[in-house]
Design a protein around this motif. Structure first.
Motif, PDB file in Angstrom:
ATOM      1  N   PRO A 123      -3.327  -5.993 -32.709  1.00  0.00           N
ATOM      2  CA  PRO A 123      -3.610  -7.182 -32.146  1.00  0.00           C
ATOM      3  C   PRO A 123      -3.521  -8.253 -33.133  1.00  0.00           C
ATOM      4  O   PRO A 123      -3.572  -9.405 -32.888  1.00  0.00           O
ATOM      5  CB  PRO A 123      -5.012  -7.208 -31.702  1.00  0.00           C
ATOM      6  N   SER A 124      -3.184  -7.983 -34.449  1.00  0.00           N
ATOM      7  CA  SER A 124      -2.701  -9.142 -35.365  1.00  0.00           C
ATOM      8  C   SER A 124      -1.346  -9.117 -35.510  1.00  0.00           C
ATOM      9  O   SER A 124      -0.944  -9.993 -36.458  1.00  0.00           O
ATOM     10  CB  SER A 124      -3.541  -8.792 -36.578  1.00  0.00           C
ATOM     11  N   ALA A 125      -0.506  -8.415 -34.762  1.00  0.00           N
ATOM     12  CA  ALA A 125       0.856  -8.590 -35.064  1.00  0.00           C
ATOM     13  C   ALA A 125       1.350  -9.615 -34.226  1.00  0.00           C
ATOM     14  O   ALA A 125       1.363  -9.410 -33.108  1.00  0.00           O
ATOM     15  CB  ALA A 125       1.575  -7.091 -34.764  1.00  0.00           C
ATOM     16  N   PHE A 126       2.287 -10.531 -34.870  1.00  0.00           N
ATOM     17  CA  PHE A 126       2.797 -11.760 -34.063  1.00  0.00           C
ATOM     18  C   PHE A 126       4.356 -11.463 -34.078  1.00  0.00           C
ATOM     19  O   PHE A 126       5.125 -11.602 -34.643  1.00  0.00           O
ATOM     20  CB  PHE A 126       2.519 -12.842 -35.027  1.00  0.00           C
ATOM     21  N   THR A 127       4.324 -10.524 -33.032  1.00  0.00           N
ATOM     22  CA  THR A 127       5.656  -9.936 -32.672  1.00  0.00           C
ATOM     23  C   THR A 127       6.962 -10.906 -32.332  1.00  0.00           C
ATOM     24  O   THR A 127       6.666 -11.733 -31.515  1.00  0.00           O
ATOM     25  CB  THR A 127       5.495  -8.898 -31.523  1.00  0.00           C
ATOM     26  N   GLN A 128       8.037 -10.512 -33.416  1.00  0.00           N
ATOM     27  CA  GLN A 128       9.025 -11.484 -33.082  1.00  0.00           C
ATOM     28  C   GLN A 128      10.321 -10.681 -32.757  1.00  0.00           C
ATOM     29  O   GLN A 128      11.243 -11.175 -32.317  1.00  0.00           O
ATOM     30  CB  GLN A 128       9.261 -12.404 -34.437  1.00  0.00           C
ATOM     31  N   GLY A 129      10.300  -9.393 -33.289  1.00  0.00           N
ATOM     32  CA  GLY A 129      11.603  -8.559 -32.983  1.00  0.00           C
ATOM     33  C   GLY A 129      10.853  -7.131 -32.591  1.00  0.00           C
ATOM     34  O   GLY A 129       9.957  -6.706 -33.276  1.00  0.00           O
ATOM     35  N   SER A 146       9.269  -6.798 -36.256  1.00  0.00           N
ATOM     36  CA  SER A 146       9.331  -7.845 -36.947  1.00  0.00           C
ATOM     37  C   SER A 146       8.276  -8.742 -36.582  1.00  0.00           C
ATOM     38  O   SER A 146       7.933  -9.010 -35.669  1.00  0.00           O
ATOM     39  CB  SER A 146      10.807  -8.505 -36.898  1.00  0.00           C
ATOM     40  N   THR A 147       7.408  -9.070 -37.589  1.00  0.00           N
ATOM     41  CA  THR A 147       6.290 -10.089 -37.196  1.00  0.00           C
ATOM     42  C   THR A 147       6.487 -11.301 -38.071  1.00  0.00           C
ATOM     43  O   THR A 147       7.074 -11.196 -39.001  1.00  0.00           O
ATOM     44  CB  THR A 147       4.766  -9.387 -37.293  1.00  0.00           C
ATOM     45  N   GLU A 185      11.300 -13.484 -37.926  1.00  0.00           N
ATOM     46  CA  GLU A 185      11.555 -13.821 -36.665  1.00  0.00           C
ATOM     47  C   GLU A 185      12.508 -12.655 -36.078  1.00  0.00           C
ATOM     48  O   GLU A 185      12.054 -11.473 -36.491  1.00  0.00           O
ATOM     49  CB  GLU A 185      12.586 -15.013 -36.634  1.00  0.00           C
ATOM     50  N   GLY A 186      13.308 -12.915 -35.237  1.00  0.00           N
ATOM     51  CA  GLY A 186      14.141 -11.668 -34.488  1.00  0.00           C
ATOM     52  C   GLY A 186      14.677 -10.762 -35.551  1.00  0.00           C
ATOM     53  O   GLY A 186      14.800 -10.935 -36.467  1.00  0.00           O
ATOM     54  N   MET A 187      15.070  -9.301 -35.238  1.00  0.00           N
ATOM     55  CA  MET A 187      15.482  -8.249 -35.788  1.00  0.00           C
ATOM     56  C   MET A 187      16.471  -7.512 -34.987  1.00  0.00           C
ATOM     57  O   MET A 187      16.147  -7.308 -33.439  1.00  0.00           O
ATOM     58  CB  MET A 187      14.240  -7.391 -36.351  1.00  0.00           C
ATOM     59  N   ALA A 188      17.376  -6.857 -35.452  1.00  0.00           N
ATOM     60  CA  ALA A 188      18.216  -5.975 -34.888  1.00  0.00           C
ATOM     61  C   ALA A 188      18.623  -4.883 -35.787  1.00  0.00           C
ATOM     62  O   ALA A 188      18.651  -4.973 -36.999  1.00  0.00           O
ATOM     63  CB  ALA A 188      19.619  -6.558 -34.463  1.00  0.00           C
ATOM     64  N   LEU A 211      17.292 -12.145 -32.097  1.00  0.00           N
ATOM     65  CA  LEU A 211      18.300 -11.507 -32.573  1.00  0.00           C
ATOM     66  C   LEU A 211      18.588 -10.072 -31.926  1.00  0.00           C
ATOM     67  O   LEU A 211      17.560  -9.263 -31.698  1.00  0.00           O
ATOM     68  CB  LEU A 211      17.995 -11.107 -34.087  1.00  0.00           C
ATOM     69  N   THR A 212      19.779  -9.725 -31.405  1.00  0.00           N
ATOM     70  CA  THR A 212      20.157  -8.470 -31.108  1.00  0.00           C
ATOM     71  C   THR A 212      21.412  -8.075 -31.348  1.00  0.00           C
ATOM     72  O   THR A 212      22.049  -8.951 -32.187  1.00  0.00           O
ATOM     73  CB  THR A 212      20.103  -8.274 -29.521  1.00  0.00           C
TER      74      THR A 212
END
Length: 337
Positions: free
Chosen positions: A86-92, A114-115, A146-149, A188-189
Protein backbone atom coordinates in the motif's frame (compact mmCIF):
# COMPACT_ATOMS: atom_id res chain seq x y z
CA UNK A 1 -1.15 11.77 -10.82
CA UNK A 2 -3.98 11.83 -8.21
CA UNK A 3 -7.78 11.66 -7.79
CA UNK A 4 -10.51 14.11 -6.87
CA UNK A 5 -11.64 12.43 -3.65
CA UNK A 6 -8.24 11.31 -2.40
CA UNK A 7 -5.70 12.97 -0.15
CA UNK A 8 -2.95 13.41 -2.73
CA UNK A 9 -1.86 16.82 -4.00
CA UNK A 10 -2.90 18.01 -7.44
CA UNK A 11 -1.10 17.38 -10.72
CA UNK A 12 0.96 20.52 -10.29
CA UNK A 13 2.74 18.95 -7.30
CA UNK A 14 1.60 15.32 -7.37
CA UNK A 15 2.36 12.68 -4.84
CA UNK A 16 3.47 9.67 -6.54
CA UNK A 17 5.64 5.36 -3.45
CA UNK A 18 7.68 2.40 -2.43
CA UNK A 19 8.29 0.19 0.53
CA UNK A 20 11.60 -1.50 0.99
CA UNK A 21 11.21 -5.10 -0.07
CA UNK A 22 12.93 -8.38 0.61
CA UNK A 23 15.86 -9.34 -1.57
CA UNK A 24 15.82 -12.96 -0.47
CA UNK A 25 12.97 -15.42 -0.78
CA UNK A 26 13.06 -18.79 0.97
CA UNK A 27 16.77 -18.39 1.53
CA UNK A 28 17.52 -18.30 -2.20
CA UNK A 29 19.23 -15.36 -3.85
CA UNK A 30 16.67 -13.63 -6.05
CA UNK A 31 19.40 -12.44 -8.42
CA UNK A 32 20.10 -16.08 -9.27
CA UNK A 33 16.44 -16.93 -9.66
CA UNK A 34 15.80 -13.95 -11.89
CA UNK A 35 18.71 -14.92 -14.10
CA UNK A 36 17.26 -18.42 -14.35
CA UNK A 37 13.98 -17.19 -15.80
CA UNK A 38 15.48 -17.09 -19.24
CA UNK A 39 17.35 -20.37 -18.87
CA UNK A 40 13.97 -21.98 -18.38
CA UNK A 41 11.86 -20.07 -20.88
CA UNK A 42 14.28 -18.94 -23.58
CA UNK A 43 13.60 -15.95 -25.80
CA UNK A 44 9.95 -15.64 -26.76
CA UNK A 45 8.69 -14.44 -30.11
CA UNK A 46 6.83 -11.14 -30.26
CA UNK A 47 3.54 -13.00 -30.65
CA UNK A 48 4.32 -15.17 -27.59
CA UNK A 49 5.45 -12.22 -25.47
CA UNK A 50 2.77 -9.73 -26.31
CA UNK A 51 -0.04 -11.51 -28.14
CA UNK A 52 -0.12 -9.18 -31.15
CA UNK A 53 1.68 -8.46 -34.37
CA UNK A 54 4.35 -5.78 -34.67
CA UNK A 55 2.82 -2.60 -36.05
CA UNK A 56 4.72 -0.80 -38.75
CA UNK A 57 5.23 2.71 -37.31
CA UNK A 58 5.36 5.07 -40.24
CA UNK A 59 2.63 7.57 -39.48
CA UNK A 60 2.59 11.14 -38.20
CA UNK A 61 -0.84 12.41 -37.25
CA UNK A 62 -4.06 10.46 -37.54
CA UNK A 63 -4.80 8.62 -40.81
CA UNK A 64 -7.54 9.76 -43.14
CA UNK A 65 -9.60 6.66 -42.32
CA UNK A 66 -9.71 7.41 -38.58
CA UNK A 67 -13.36 8.37 -38.72
CA UNK A 68 -15.13 9.04 -35.41
CA UNK A 69 -16.84 5.93 -34.06
CA UNK A 70 -19.13 5.15 -31.17
CA UNK A 71 -17.18 3.41 -28.40
CA UNK A 72 -18.58 0.45 -26.51
CA UNK A 73 -19.10 0.68 -22.75
CA UNK A 74 -17.65 -2.26 -20.82
CA UNK A 75 -17.80 -3.36 -17.21
CA UNK A 76 -15.88 -5.89 -15.13
CA UNK A 77 -16.10 -8.80 -12.73
CA UNK A 78 -13.52 -9.45 -10.01
CA UNK A 79 -12.02 -12.92 -10.47
CA UNK A 80 -9.52 -12.74 -7.61
CA UNK A 81 -7.55 -10.27 -5.50
CA UNK A 82 -4.03 -10.26 -4.05
CA UNK A 83 -2.09 -8.19 -1.55
CA UNK A 84 -0.36 -5.10 -2.95
CA UNK A 85 2.18 -2.97 -1.09
CA UNK A 86 0.00 0.00 0.00
CA UNK A 87 3.00 2.33 -0.04
CA UNK A 88 3.74 1.59 -3.72
CA UNK A 89 2.74 4.53 -5.91
CA UNK A 90 2.26 2.40 -9.01
CA UNK A 91 3.30 3.95 -12.32
CA UNK A 92 4.15 0.92 -14.46
CA UNK A 93 2.88 -2.65 -14.09
CA UNK A 94 3.89 -5.70 -16.19
CA UNK A 95 3.02 -9.39 -15.90
CA UNK A 96 5.75 -12.01 -16.19
CA UNK A 97 6.63 -15.53 -15.05
CA UNK A 98 9.34 -16.41 -12.56
CA UNK A 99 10.84 -19.82 -13.38
CA UNK A 100 13.73 -21.95 -12.15
CA UNK A 101 15.62 -24.63 -14.09
CA UNK A 102 13.66 -27.31 -12.22
CA UNK A 103 11.13 -28.53 -14.83
CA UNK A 104 8.93 -30.03 -12.11
CA UNK A 105 8.49 -26.75 -10.27
CA UNK A 106 5.76 -24.50 -11.64
CA UNK A 107 6.63 -20.91 -12.50
CA UNK A 108 5.50 -18.16 -10.13
CA UNK A 109 3.42 -15.32 -11.50
CA UNK A 110 5.19 -12.01 -10.91
CA UNK A 111 4.94 -8.36 -11.83
CA UNK A 112 7.59 -5.84 -12.77
CA UNK A 113 6.47 -2.61 -11.12
CA UNK A 114 7.65 0.99 -11.43
CA UNK A 115 6.77 3.28 -8.54
CA UNK A 116 6.88 7.04 -8.14
CA UNK A 117 7.26 9.83 -5.55
CA UNK A 118 10.46 11.79 -5.05
CA UNK A 119 12.82 9.90 -2.76
CA UNK A 120 10.65 6.78 -2.95
CA UNK A 121 10.69 5.86 -6.63
CA UNK A 122 11.80 2.36 -7.59
CA UNK A 123 11.63 -0.49 -10.02
CA UNK A 124 10.83 -3.82 -8.44
CA UNK A 125 10.00 -7.48 -8.98
CA UNK A 126 6.92 -8.56 -7.03
CA UNK A 127 5.32 -11.95 -6.42
CA UNK A 128 1.87 -11.29 -7.84
CA UNK A 129 0.04 -13.75 -5.59
CA UNK A 130 1.68 -12.81 -2.26
CA UNK A 131 2.71 -9.20 -2.85
CA UNK A 132 6.24 -9.97 -1.62
CA UNK A 133 8.85 -7.61 -3.06
CA UNK A 134 11.47 -10.01 -4.37
CA UNK A 135 13.93 -7.45 -5.64
CA UNK A 136 14.07 -3.67 -5.83
CA UNK A 137 16.26 -0.91 -7.23
CA UNK A 138 15.68 2.65 -6.05
CA UNK A 139 15.98 5.72 -8.25
CA UNK A 140 18.12 8.73 -7.31
CA UNK A 141 16.09 11.10 -5.14
CA UNK A 142 15.80 13.74 -7.87
CA UNK A 143 13.84 11.38 -10.14
CA UNK A 144 10.14 10.54 -9.99
CA UNK A 145 9.53 7.10 -11.52
CA UNK A 146 6.88 6.76 -14.20
CA UNK A 147 5.79 4.21 -16.83
CA UNK A 148 7.74 1.06 -17.65
CA UNK A 149 7.95 -1.42 -20.53
CA UNK A 150 9.93 -4.56 -21.27
CA UNK A 151 11.57 -5.22 -24.63
CA UNK A 152 13.41 -8.53 -24.84
CA UNK A 153 15.59 -8.72 -21.71
CA UNK A 154 15.59 -5.05 -20.80
CA UNK A 155 13.18 -2.90 -18.81
CA UNK A 156 12.73 0.76 -19.79
CA UNK A 157 11.49 3.31 -17.24
CA UNK A 158 10.38 6.92 -17.76
CA UNK A 159 10.60 9.78 -15.27
CA UNK A 160 8.07 12.53 -14.58
CA UNK A 161 8.64 16.05 -15.92
CA UNK A 162 11.95 14.98 -17.46
CA UNK A 163 13.16 13.53 -20.74
CA UNK A 164 15.43 11.10 -18.86
CA UNK A 165 14.78 7.38 -18.75
CA UNK A 166 16.59 4.35 -17.32
CA UNK A 167 17.31 0.87 -18.67
CA UNK A 168 17.57 -2.22 -16.43
CA UNK A 169 18.44 -5.85 -17.01
CA UNK A 170 16.38 -8.72 -15.59
CA UNK A 171 18.26 -8.50 -12.28
CA UNK A 172 17.14 -4.85 -12.00
CA UNK A 173 20.68 -3.65 -12.46
CA UNK A 174 20.75 -0.30 -14.25
CA UNK A 175 22.56 -0.90 -17.53
CA UNK A 176 21.90 2.38 -19.32
CA UNK A 177 20.07 5.67 -19.65
CA UNK A 178 18.21 7.34 -22.49
CA UNK A 179 16.70 10.70 -23.37
CA UNK A 180 13.47 11.19 -25.30
CA UNK A 181 12.48 14.27 -27.32
CA UNK A 182 9.63 14.80 -24.82
CA UNK A 183 9.81 17.03 -21.77
CA UNK A 184 7.61 14.76 -19.66
CA UNK A 185 7.18 11.02 -19.19
CA UNK A 186 3.90 9.41 -18.19
CA UNK A 187 2.84 6.02 -19.59
CA UNK A 188 4.99 3.50 -21.44
CA UNK A 189 4.32 0.28 -23.35
CA UNK A 190 5.70 -1.46 -26.43
CA UNK A 191 4.49 -3.05 -29.64
CA UNK A 192 7.50 -5.37 -29.51
CA UNK A 193 9.56 -3.18 -31.79
CA UNK A 194 9.10 0.42 -30.60
CA UNK A 195 8.34 2.12 -27.30
CA UNK A 196 4.92 3.81 -27.05
CA UNK A 197 4.94 6.85 -24.75
CA UNK A 198 2.42 9.31 -23.31
CA UNK A 199 3.32 12.74 -21.93
CA UNK A 200 0.08 14.05 -20.29
CA UNK A 201 -1.35 15.30 -23.59
CA UNK A 202 -3.77 13.47 -25.91
CA UNK A 203 -0.84 12.30 -28.08
CA UNK A 204 0.82 8.88 -28.11
CA UNK A 205 4.37 8.73 -29.49
CA UNK A 206 6.21 5.76 -30.95
CA UNK A 207 9.95 5.94 -30.21
CA UNK A 208 12.71 4.08 -32.01
CA UNK A 209 14.23 1.63 -29.51
CA UNK A 210 17.74 2.38 -30.80
CA UNK A 211 17.86 6.18 -30.78
CA UNK A 212 14.61 7.07 -28.94
CA UNK A 213 13.52 9.46 -31.68
CA UNK A 214 9.84 9.87 -32.60
CA UNK A 215 8.82 7.73 -35.57
CA UNK A 216 5.04 7.95 -35.24
CA UNK A 217 2.47 9.93 -33.29
CA UNK A 218 -1.31 9.97 -33.09
CA UNK A 219 -3.93 11.93 -31.18
CA UNK A 220 -6.24 9.80 -29.03
CA UNK A 221 -9.90 10.67 -29.44
CA UNK A 222 -13.38 9.56 -28.54
CA UNK A 223 -15.13 10.66 -31.69
CA UNK A 224 -13.76 14.17 -32.11
CA UNK A 225 -13.03 14.64 -28.38
CA UNK A 226 -9.29 14.56 -27.50
CA UNK A 227 -8.36 12.37 -24.50
CA UNK A 228 -5.55 13.86 -22.44
CA UNK A 229 -3.86 12.53 -19.30
CA UNK A 230 -3.19 9.05 -20.72
CA UNK A 231 -1.35 7.39 -17.87
CA UNK A 232 -0.25 3.75 -17.44
CA UNK A 233 -0.32 1.92 -20.80
CA UNK A 234 -0.54 -1.73 -21.82
CA UNK A 235 -0.69 -3.32 -25.28
CA UNK A 236 -3.39 -6.00 -25.35
CA UNK A 237 -4.62 -7.79 -28.47
CA UNK A 238 -3.83 -5.04 -30.97
CA UNK A 239 -5.17 -2.31 -28.70
CA UNK A 240 -3.46 0.11 -26.33
CA UNK A 241 -5.20 0.13 -22.97
CA UNK A 242 -4.67 3.38 -21.07
CA UNK A 243 -5.60 4.47 -17.57
CA UNK A 244 -6.90 8.04 -17.79
CA UNK A 245 -5.57 10.03 -14.83
CA UNK A 246 -8.16 11.43 -12.40
CA UNK A 247 -10.77 8.92 -13.61
CA UNK A 248 -11.82 5.33 -12.93
CA UNK A 249 -11.65 4.53 -16.63
CA UNK A 250 -9.52 2.56 -19.04
CA UNK A 251 -9.56 3.65 -22.68
CA UNK A 252 -9.06 0.85 -25.21
CA UNK A 253 -7.41 2.58 -28.15
CA UNK A 254 -6.91 1.55 -31.76
CA UNK A 255 -3.17 2.22 -32.29
CA UNK A 256 -3.67 2.69 -36.03
CA UNK A 257 -6.24 5.48 -35.77
CA UNK A 258 -6.13 6.80 -32.19
CA UNK A 259 -9.87 6.23 -31.82
CA UNK A 260 -11.20 4.88 -28.51
CA UNK A 261 -12.78 1.51 -29.32
CA UNK A 262 -14.34 1.14 -25.87
CA UNK A 263 -14.36 2.45 -22.32
CA UNK A 264 -13.92 0.13 -19.32
CA UNK A 265 -15.72 1.62 -16.31
CA UNK A 266 -13.94 0.57 -13.09
CA UNK A 267 -15.62 3.02 -10.71
CA UNK A 268 -16.98 0.21 -8.54
CA UNK A 269 -13.55 -1.44 -8.37
CA UNK A 270 -12.10 1.78 -6.99
CA UNK A 271 -14.84 1.72 -4.35
CA UNK A 272 -13.95 -1.87 -3.43
CA UNK A 273 -10.27 -0.97 -3.09
CA UNK A 274 -11.08 2.18 -1.10
CA UNK A 275 -13.19 0.19 1.36
CA UNK A 276 -10.30 -2.22 1.89
CA UNK A 277 -7.86 0.67 2.39
CA UNK A 278 -10.22 2.33 4.87
CA UNK A 279 -10.42 -0.85 6.95
CA UNK A 280 -6.63 -0.73 7.23
CA UNK A 281 -6.67 2.98 8.01
CA UNK A 282 -4.77 3.74 4.80
CA UNK A 283 -5.19 6.42 2.16
CA UNK A 284 -5.07 5.48 -1.50
CA UNK A 285 -4.84 7.27 -4.81
CA UNK A 286 -6.09 6.66 -8.33
CA UNK A 287 -6.48 3.57 -10.48
CA UNK A 288 -3.19 3.11 -12.35
CA UNK A 289 -1.74 -0.20 -13.44
CA UNK A 290 -2.73 -2.69 -16.14
CA UNK A 291 -0.93 -6.03 -16.58
CA UNK A 292 -1.70 -8.61 -19.26
CA UNK A 293 -1.07 -12.34 -18.97
CA UNK A 294 -1.15 -13.25 -22.65
CA UNK A 295 -0.87 -17.02 -22.09
CA UNK A 296 -3.92 -17.25 -19.84
CA UNK A 297 -5.56 -14.14 -21.33
CA UNK A 298 -6.04 -12.51 -17.95
CA UNK A 299 -6.01 -8.84 -16.96
CA UNK A 300 -4.68 -7.54 -13.64
CA UNK A 301 -5.28 -3.98 -12.42
CA UNK A 302 -4.15 -1.96 -9.42
CA UNK A 303 -3.53 1.65 -8.46
CA UNK A 304 -1.32 4.10 -6.66
CA UNK A 305 -1.16 3.24 -2.96
CA UNK A 306 -3.81 0.56 -3.52
CA UNK A 307 -3.96 -2.28 -0.98
CA UNK A 308 -4.71 -4.93 -3.62
CA UNK A 309 -4.12 -6.15 -7.16
CA UNK A 310 -7.30 -7.40 -8.85
CA UNK A 311 -7.63 -10.04 -11.53
CA UNK A 312 -10.63 -8.91 -13.54
CA UNK A 313 -12.77 -10.21 -16.35
CA UNK A 314 -13.93 -7.47 -18.71
CA UNK A 315 -17.66 -7.79 -19.40
CA UNK A 316 -19.45 -6.62 -22.51
CA UNK A 317 -22.62 -5.32 -20.88
CA UNK A 318 -25.44 -4.58 -23.30
CA UNK A 319 -24.95 -5.99 -26.80
CA UNK A 320 -26.83 -3.10 -28.37
CA UNK A 321 -25.00 0.17 -29.12
CA UNK A 322 -25.01 2.60 -26.17
CA UNK A 323 -27.71 5.25 -26.09
CA UNK A 324 -26.82 8.91 -26.33
CA UNK A 325 -27.56 9.26 -22.61
CA UNK A 326 -25.22 6.37 -21.78
CA UNK A 327 -22.50 7.85 -23.98
CA UNK A 328 -22.87 11.23 -22.32
CA UNK A 329 -22.59 9.60 -18.89
CA UNK A 330 -19.44 7.57 -19.66
CA UNK A 331 -17.80 10.51 -21.39
CA UNK A 332 -18.46 12.75 -18.39
CA UNK A 333 -16.73 10.10 -16.21
CA UNK A 334 -13.82 9.28 -18.49
CA UNK A 335 -12.84 12.37 -20.49
CA UNK A 336 -10.91 15.01 -18.49
CA UNK A 337 -11.99 18.61 -18.94
Amino acid sequence: MGKKSLMIPSKQIPSKGGKRGMLVKSGVCVCLLVSLIYVATGVLSTEQQFGYEIFQPALFGNPANSQPKTPRILGFEVVDSYYHDPSAFTQGFLFDQYCTIDPLKPCDEVAWESTGLYGRSSVRLVNLKTGDVLQKTSLPRQYFGEGMARVDRNLYQLTWQKSKGFIYDMNLKQVGEFDTPLSDGWGLTTDGQSLVVSDSTDVLYWLDIKNFQIIKQISVRDGDRPIKWLNELEMIDREIWANVWQTDCIARIDPRTGQVNSWVDLENLTKIAAAKAQKRNRKMDVLNGIAWDVKNREVYVTGKLWPAVYKVKITAGEKRPPTEEELQSIRSKCIPN
